[in-house]
Structure formats: structure tokens, C-alpha cells
Motif scaffolding. Structure first.
Motif, short mmCIF file in Angstrom:
data_model
loop_
_atom_site.label_atom_id
_atom_site.label_comp_id
_atom_site.label_asym_id
_atom_site.label_seq_id
_atom_site.Cartn_x
_atom_site.Cartn_y
_atom_site.Cartn_z
N THR A 211 0.65 -1.04 -0.04
CA THR A 211 0.06 0.08 -0.11
C THR A 211 1.05 1.30 -0.11
OG1 THR A 211 -0.16 -0.01 2.49
CG2 THR A 211 -1.98 -1.06 1.29
N PRO A 215 -4.11 4.43 4.64
CA PRO A 215 -5.69 4.71 4.86
C PRO A 215 -6.03 5.38 6.26
CG PRO A 215 -5.89 2.52 4.71
CD PRO A 215 -4.34 3.02 4.49
N PHE A 265 -3.30 5.11 -1.99
CA PHE A 265 -4.18 5.94 -1.30
C PHE A 265 -3.77 7.45 -1.56
CE2 PHE A 265 -4.65 2.03 1.07
CZ PHE A 265 -5.92 1.53 1.16
N GLU A 267 -5.17 11.06 0.02
CA GLU A 267 -5.91 11.65 1.05
C GLU A 267 -6.17 13.04 1.10
OE1 GLU A 267 -5.13 8.33 4.43
OE2 GLU A 267 -4.13 9.99 4.96
N TYR A 307 -13.60 7.13 0.51
CA TYR A 307 -12.62 6.91 -0.40
C TYR A 307 -13.24 6.58 -1.98
CZ TYR A 307 -8.71 6.89 2.87
OH TYR A 307 -7.83 7.27 3.79
#
Length: 455
Positions: A211, A215, A265, A267, A307
Motif C-alpha cells: 500500500t 488509509p 491511497f 487523502e 474513498y
């Protein structure tokens, strides 16, 4: 005689560069294997050298434990250049300090592997010369989490993560090797860009998930969590390397049961939805491949904290294609991507397709293969993997065959000190003009000496 003189000059140049680099960089911590082979582990790991034992040299002192050489046993806390080579396999047992190997309660587990560039400045992990760093997990349902917030060089080296359910208590068996995470829990300081390089057959073999970013999903107010810091980034460069994320796919993620292995990810901050401006790049500069079983996901957090899928996927549970990753600008070839108007098929081919575990469809591995040729080294006119005085001599004898005059000389001068696989110049080396004067001076001394010899 000329060859001998050039060899001496080149040695002086390289040694000088190495000394200056060592003065500038982080503290080297080098695997020396002085503790020998461990024989305590389960027979399937028999004789494996263990990370935490007295196998390290730091500040010229051999035989130090990982805790002594690196502050702790889980990978160090910055300010270190950790180096493993010489074809060894170093085993890092990530499991809990319990008797899960049936070894009489000896407590062999080290927990998550988490080298970080935080408290003590930057650092790196280099695995080279056919060596392997093997992280194994067989407790915790979702495996152990390797928090890899450090620069990594895999130069004919392998980073391997596995899960071994055969050796675990029934209540704690892993179904994967867990995650490699970049930016976990704000471990990576704001605006820090990691650099990972896979070259000369370098490999990542992971039975789990990788990843990019972390998250923000904790709901427990006693566990405040803000995902990852703003401005962080990860640039992985592949030139004759492989990223293999197959195996160990089934475990719960915060989405629910998501089986993809490669996840990015993006954000936001607060209710205004301010972007964190992450930099995620998978850049091929030569041959190589990426292999996954069941998925590639890109998720963008909106101002409400939800998300949203990117790249054309209908939902967060559907894998996007490599070409979608290219169009998003994450997958690149020499810095080009769909964002720059380049065509995916000019640089890559794909085979197979992602699995569809929700419908019980198990397909062949989904593989991306680079069509790029290995890059040459500009100014390396004798093709020996380095740009040095010997290349100047070739150019001087025949400029037209080596870029012309002055273009060939300028190319040599710009790249002087570079070595194959180094990603650029060697750093602190004498100026090319100084080397030329040294070569000519030595040559003049030799010719003068020859004239004095009676014939």
C-alpha cells in the motif's frame, strides 16, 4: 604501460569518490555474518541466519546485534545505511514473542519490520550480490505489517515476505504475509519522498499487499489516526527488476474483503478536503515486470472522508488495469505516461487478467512487462560499466567514433564518475580536467624515463 597508468588513475578516482561519499552519507551498518548459522528455528528454516543476532559491523566493530547497531531490532530509525550482500539469506521472524514455533517459550518473534527515516535522519537498505532479506509471518490473521519508510536498493538482491501457516497456532494462522506500507501512521515525515530502485535482477516477492500511503480508517477515538502525512511520496524505479505480489491474498482490509495487492491511497485534510499532494510513481527505465493475482486499486479520499475509486473502476472492489494506472500518471516509462500523451502499448505488454474472487473466478496472474531496453551509460565508450579516464583516452584517439569534438568530450565530462546501476554520477570525484592532467603528466614522466634508459 598506458593500461597500468590508467588503472592507477581510475583507482585513485574511485577511491577518492568512495571516501568522500562515506563522509557525507549515513552511517554504514554492514552484514558480516560473524554470529554464524542459527540452528534453533523450525527445521524448515534450518540454519537460517537471523536478523537480530550479532551479525553486523558498525563503526568498524564486527559482531554487533541488530539492537546495538540499529537502535532496535526492527530495522533501525534513520541515519543508517543497512547493507546485506555476499549471497546470504537473512531471516527476520516477524511473529509475536510467543512459543508459536514450539521452541520451549524462547520468544523468537520480532514484530513488524519497520525501518524508518524519522528520528535520526535519512537512511537506506541495500540488498545486493544475490542476497535475500526474508520476512516471515505466521501469526495474526492478516499477517505482520512491514512499515518500510526508508530508501531501498535491490541491486541483484531480493526482499521476500511470506506466510507459513504450517507453523502457527490454529487460532492465529496468517492467511497472508500482511502488508508493506509506505507512510504508516504518519511515520514518514511530511514532504519526504522515498526512493526504491530494482536493478540487475532485483526482486520484491510478497505474499500480501503493498500500500502506497496509509488509509485513515480508525473509528476508535482512543486511537487517533490521520492516515499519512501531507506531501509524502514513493518513487519506485525498475530497470531489470521484478515486483511480484502474488500469493497470500485473502484477508480483511478496511474496505471489507479486498483482495488486491497493489493499492494507492490519496487523502485529504479536514472538512475542506485539502489534498495531501502525494507523489506516487512506478517508473520503468529498462526491462522488468509487475505481477499481481487479484487487483490494482487507486482510491481518492473526498472531503467527507470517503474513498472514491479512480481509473474507471466501478467500485472499490474491482481491479483497474495497468493501462488505467498509466493514464493516471502513476505507471511511467522513462518519465512518460498517459498524462504526457504517451501511448501505453509503445512501452508495455500485459498478459492474464485479475482474479475475480467474489465470483469464484481464478485466472492466470496479471502481468505487466516492460518493452524498454536496458539504458546505456553515456560517456562509457569502452562499455566497462563506468565513465573514467580510459573512456577519455578512447575519445581523444578517435573523437569521430565517440560523439565528435567537442560533443563526445562534453558527454564524457558530464558523466565522469558514473557507474552502471548507480543512478548517476559517483559524486565527489576529481574534476575531469584534473584527471586528464594527471594522465598526461604520468605519461610524460614515463616517456621521459624511457628516454633516459640506455639502449
Amino acid at each position: 604501460m598506458w593500461r597500468s597508468l590508467l588503472a592507477v588513475v581510475t583507482a585513485v578516482v574511485l577511491i577518492g569518490g568512495a571516501v568522500c561519499d562515506s563522509l557525507r552519507g549515513a552511517v554504514p551498518v554492514i552484514w558480516d555474518g560473524s554470529a554464524g548459522l542459527n540452528t534453533v528455528l523450525h527445521s524448515s528454516y534450518g540454519g537460517m541466519r537471523r536478523w537480530e543476532e550479532g551479525n553486523w559491523t558498525k563503526d568498524g566493530i564486527p559482531g554487533q546485534t541488530a539492537a546495538a547497531a540499529m537502535v532496535d531490532s526492527t530495522g533501525g530509525r534513520g541515519g543508517l545505511d543497512i547493507i546485506i550482500g555476499d549471497g546470504v539469506t537473512v531471516f527476520h521472524d516477524q511473529n509475536d514473542d510467543t512459543d508459536d514455533l514450539g521452541q520451549g517459550g524462547q520468544g523468537l518473534g520480532l514484530g513488524d519490520f519497520k525501518p524508518r527515516m524519522d528520528l535520526n535522519g535519512p537512511g537506506s537498505l541495500t540488498i545486493k550480490e544475490g542476497a535475500t532479506l526474508w520476512l516471515d509471518s505466521h501469526t495474526d490473521v492478516d499477517g505482520r505489517w512491514a512499515r518500510m519508510d526508508i530508501n531501498v536498493i535491490l541491486d541483484n538482491g531480493t526482499l521476500r515476505t511470506t506466510h507459513t501457516p504450517a507453523f502457527c497456532p490454529p487460532s492465529e494462522c496468517s492467511v497472508s504475509a500482511g502488508r508493506i506500507i509506505f507512510g504508516y501512521n504518519n511515520d514518514l515525515l511530511p514532504n519526504t519522498i522515498l526512493q526504491w530502485n530494482l536493478t540487475n535482477g532485483g526482486r520484491i516477492e510478497m505474499e500480501g499487499k503493498m500500500t502506497w500511503g496509509n488509509p485513515n480508517y480508525w473509528e476508535d477515538p482512543d486511537q487517533p489516526h490521520t492516515g499519512h502525512n501531507p506531501g509524502i511520496g514513493m518513487i519506485m524505479t525498475i530497470n531489470d527488476g521484478t515486483l511480484d505480489l502474488t500469493g497470500g491474498n485473502l484477508y480483511d482490509d478496511f474496505f471489507g474483503l479486498v483482495n488486491g495487492e497493489l493499492v494507492f491511497f490519496y487523502e485529504t485534510i479536514g472538512p475542506a478536503g485539502t489534498p495531501k499532494n502525494e507523489t506516487y510513481v512506478l517508473n520503468f527505465t529498462g526491462p522488468g515486470s509487475i505481477i499481481v493475482d487479484t487487483g490494482i486499486f487507486v482510491a481518492q479520499q473526498d472531503s467527507a472522508g470517503v474513498y472514491q475509486p479512480q481509473g474507471g473502476a466501478p467500485d472499490l472492489y474491482t481491479s483497474i488495469t495497468y493501462e488505467a494506472l498509466w493514464n493516471l500518471g502513476i505507471l511511467q516509462a522513462n518519465g512518460l505516461s498517459g498524462m504526457t500523451g504517451a501511448t501505453f502499448s509503445d512501452y508495455f505488454t500485459t498478459t492474464g487478467a485479475p482474479d475475480d474472487p467474489f465470483n469464484g473466478i481464478d485466472l492466470d496472474n496479471y502481468t505487466l512487462t516492460s518493452l524498454l531496453e536496458p539504458p546505456g551509460l553515456d560517456g562509457d565508450y569502452n562499455d566497462d560499466g563506468k565513465v573514467d579516464a580510459a573512456d577519455y583516452v578512447l575519445w581523444r584517439k578517435d573523437p569521430a567514433s565517440f560523439g565528435g569534438n567537442p560533443a563526445g568530450y562534453n558527454t564524457w565530462r558530464t558523466n565522469f564518475g558514473a557507474m552502471a546501476g548507480s543512478g548517476g554520477g559517483a559524486g565527489a570525484v576529481p574534476e575531469p580536467a584534473s584527471v586528464i592532467l594527471m594522465v598526461l603528466s604520468l605519461a610524460g614522466l614515463w616517456l621521459g624515463y624511457r628516454n633516459l634508459i640506455p639502449r
